[in-house]
Design an enzyme around this catalytic site. Structure first.
Site, mmCIF file in Angstrom:
data_model
loop_
_atom_site.group_PDB
_atom_site.id
_atom_site.type_symbol
_atom_site.label_atom_id
_atom_site.label_comp_id
_atom_site.label_asym_id
_atom_site.label_seq_id
_atom_site.Cartn_x
_atom_site.Cartn_y
_atom_site.Cartn_z
ATOM 1 C CB VAL A 1 -0.532 16.681 20.861
ATOM 2 C CG1 VAL A 1 -0.574 16.237 22.312
ATOM 3 C CG2 VAL A 1 -0.721 18.180 20.753
ATOM 4 C CG ASP B 1 36.805 32.408 55.777
ATOM 5 O OD1 ASP B 1 36.064 33.105 55.067
ATOM 6 O OD2 ASP B 1 37.663 31.631 55.315
ATOM 7 C CE LYS C 1 42.529 33.411 56.907
ATOM 8 N NZ LYS C 1 42.619 32.770 55.637
ATOM 9 C CB ILE D 1 41.161 34.729 43.656
ATOM 10 C CG1 ILE D 1 41.006 34.134 42.256
ATOM 11 C CG2 ILE D 1 41.466 36.223 43.595
ATOM 12 C CD1 ILE D 1 41.942 34.669 41.212
ATOM 13 C CB THR E 1 37.208 35.923 42.231
ATOM 14 O OG1 THR E 1 38.021 36.578 43.191
ATOM 15 C CG2 THR E 1 37.298 36.651 40.895
ATOM 16 C CG MET F 1 42.537 41.518 51.240
ATOM 17 S SD MET F 1 43.734 40.222 51.575
ATOM 18 C CE MET F 1 44.318 39.832 49.926
HETATM 19 N N1 SAH Z 1 39.007 34.497 47.754
HETATM 20 C C1 SAH Z 1 38.313 35.773 47.767
HETATM 21 C C2 SAH Z 1 39.204 36.906 48.203
HETATM 22 C C3 SAH Z 1 39.765 36.811 49.584
HETATM 23 S S1 SAH Z 1 40.732 38.202 50.038
HETATM 24 C C4 SAH Z 1 37.718 36.023 46.380
HETATM 25 O O1 SAH Z 1 38.047 35.315 45.429
HETATM 26 O O2 SAH Z 1 36.916 36.942 46.261
HETATM 27 C C5 SAH Z 1 39.551 39.207 50.845
HETATM 28 C C6 SAH Z 1 39.232 40.438 50.021
HETATM 29 O O3 SAH Z 1 38.318 40.102 48.992
HETATM 30 C C7 SAH Z 1 38.545 41.524 50.784
HETATM 31 O O4 SAH Z 1 39.460 42.327 51.507
HETATM 32 C C8 SAH Z 1 37.919 42.322 49.680
HETATM 33 O O5 SAH Z 1 38.870 43.148 49.027
HETATM 34 C C9 SAH Z 1 37.540 41.249 48.691
HETATM 35 N N2 SAH Z 1 36.115 40.850 48.768
HETATM 36 C C10 SAH Z 1 35.621 39.645 49.066
HETATM 37 N N3 SAH Z 1 34.268 39.639 48.957
HETATM 38 C C11 SAH Z 1 33.913 40.880 48.602
HETATM 39 C C12 SAH Z 1 32.675 41.523 48.344
HETATM 40 N N4 SAH Z 1 31.502 40.883 48.431
HETATM 41 N N5 SAH Z 1 32.676 42.835 47.987
HETATM 42 C C13 SAH Z 1 33.845 43.503 47.889
HETATM 43 N N6 SAH Z 1 35.040 42.956 48.123
HETATM 44 C C14 SAH Z 1 35.083 41.665 48.481
#
Ligand code: SAH
Length: 466
Positions: A23, A248, A270, A306, A331, A383
């Site tokens: 210590v 968004d 969006k 992404i 992502t 999407m």
């Molecule tokens: N930049 C974002 C993606 C934007 S495109 C990223 O990197 O995640 C939007 C799409 O992302 C949605 O239509 C869906 O397919 C997906 N997405 C985003 N957040 C999500 C979540 N929490 N759970 C499932 N899909 C998600």
């Protein structure tokens, strides 16, 4: 307040440590860092202390503590395992008005040693007043991770310019504005990025120019898939220093709640098929705000690069000469993978993963279906909910087995995460009468079968009642 927090100058002053064990080693180390002349009194010394005596870093008297040891001492630490000795040191020191600390015994202390986050010359001390050293240590760990290591270098840079800035800006308000710009703007960010020379040059130029008006910039920040725990430290820091947040629908409320409380918030929508603001207008809005001198946090779901159109936003900023930086986010596919227990690659099942947009245009998707239909790979569709029949149909048509496991995951990493598991052949049936909430991801590949075994995330348990 039970204790007065102060930072004490002990440089070249005599600090006595009573005790020669492990210590004592830690306390001696700390006192030496603060420049004290350390003297240790103890019948025995552990090798680490002996080595410091031998090298001349500290002095010692190899004997039991005596009252005379307190002669000329600025501060005492009692670190023996003998309670009676510790109590005696405390009593005699206090009678002589010498600050005394008895390790692990707040009742005998006239001062306590805090947990320290050292970003010299910046120092942060955490104390629970002796109530719980472990809690202090946990808090310290949090602060360590929240405060960039480069804060010390930033403070040193600023210190070198203090007098110059004082001379340049006589008015205290102008001076405060100037320093706020430096410490929360481009110059600080240069230091954090390790570009110290550029930071120094920029500071030099800023002082010379005498500019005290705010310089705007844009932070393109990935807010992750939903769970605020998945933000990066940098994202959080910029969210908390921005003047305006442009966000968004994909950004979760919990993430938004972590932004600076008094920052202006602008929602740019969006919503599917209902874009509140067309992309070009978002791009121009960012430029306009930055040119007004605001620090703008463009907060996006997941990762900005992404399927986030982050590239387009930056193109406009660059063309307009607006400073910007980009912060990666987790992502959706990566967040989903962990939280749904679906590894995206696996030695036995899948050697690659593809992220692809399943956005329908005129009822179809312009994708390389024969490549996506190859076996031993994972494909994640963003999407893709509306295009689900098109996806299943095309993958099967191009040769992927209709038995290939498939998952549809809604609102991954949030309290409303839900998985629907099936195959290319059965998925449409699986979700037939289900209410599915956007956003969703579609995962195709053998790895999906691991979900049953690997899923650990229970939204209710994880988020409580939220
Ligand atoms: N930049 C974002 C993606 C934007 S495109 C990223 O990197 O995640 C939007 C799409 O992302 C949605 O239509 C869906 O397919 C997906 N997405 C985003 N957040 C999500 C979540 N929490 N759970 C499932 N899909 C998600």
């Amino acid at each position: 307040m039970d204790l007065l927090p102060i930072f004490m100058n002990v440089r070249d002053r005599r600090a006595l440590v009573v005790g020669g064990g492990e210590v004592a080693v830690r306390k001696v180390g700390l006192l030496l860092e603060a420049g004290a002349a350390v003297h240790v009194v103890s019948p025995v010394l552990v090798p680490a202390l002996q080595a410091q005596v031998d090298s001349g870093a500290i002095t010692s008297r190899r004997a039991a503590f005596e009252p005379a040891d307190l002669e000329g001492v600025a501060l005492v630490v009692a670190a023996t395992d003998d309670e009676a000795v510790n109590a005696l040191v405390s009593e005699l020191a206090q009678a002589r008005h010498i600050p005394v600390n008895v390790v692990d015994n707040p009742a005998l202390c006239s001062f306590v040693m805090p947990s320290i986050i050292d970003r010299s010359p910046v120092q942060i001390a955490v104390s629970t007043g002796g109530a719980s050293p472990v809690l202090a240590r946990l808090l310290r760990a949090r602060l360590e991770s929240a405060i960039p290591a480069a804060y010390g270098r930033l403070a040193q840079l600023v210190e070198r310019f203090r007098d110059k800035v004082k001379a340049r800006f006589k008015d205290t308000n102008a001076r405060r504005n100037f320093w706020e710009n430096v410490l929360q703007g481009e110059i600080a960010e240069l230091v954090f990025a390790g570009k110290d020379e550029q930071a120094q040059a920029a500071l030099e130029a800023a002082v010379a120019a005498g500019k005290d008006e705010k310089v705007g910039e844009v932070y393109l920040v990935g807010g992750g898939p939903g769970d605020p725990d998945l933000l990066t430290f940098r994202a959080l820091r910029l969210m908390q220093q921005a003047d305006v947040i442009v966000h968004d629908r994909l950004v979760s409320k919990q993430v938004l709640d972590l932004c600076r409380r008094d920052a202006e918030r602008i929602y740019v929508g969006k919503e599917r098929d209902n874009h509140a603001l067309p992309q070009e207008q978002i791009n121009m809005l960012l430029v306009k705000l930055a040119k007004e001198g605001k620090r703008v946090c463009r907060l996006k779901g997941g990762d900005p690069f992404i399927f986030g159109r982050g590239g387009e936003e930056i193109e406009t900023l660059a063309a307009e000469g607006v400073n910007f930086q980009v912060v990666p986010g987790i992502t959706a596919a990566i967040g989903m993978s962990s939280y749904a227990g679906i590894p995206l690659t696996h030695r036995d099942y899948s050697q690659s993963v593809t992220f692809v947009t399943g956005h329908l245009k005129d009822g179809s998707m312009n994708l390389n279906w024969s490549a996506l239909a190859q076996p031993n790979q994972t494909v994640v569709f963003y999407m893709g909910l509306k295009g689900l029949p098109v996806i299943c149909d095309n993958l099967i048509k191009h040769g992927r087995s209709s038995d290939t496991p498939m998952a549809l995951v809604q609102q991954a990493t949030t309290p409303r995460q839900k998985e629907f598991i099936g195959t290319l052949g059965t998925m449409l049936k699986v979700i037939e009468n289900q209410e599915i909430k956007a956003p969703t991801l579609i995962v195709v590949g053998e790895v999906v079968q691991l979900h049953k075994q690997f899923s650990w995330f229970e939204p209710q348990a994880y988020y409580g009642d939220k």
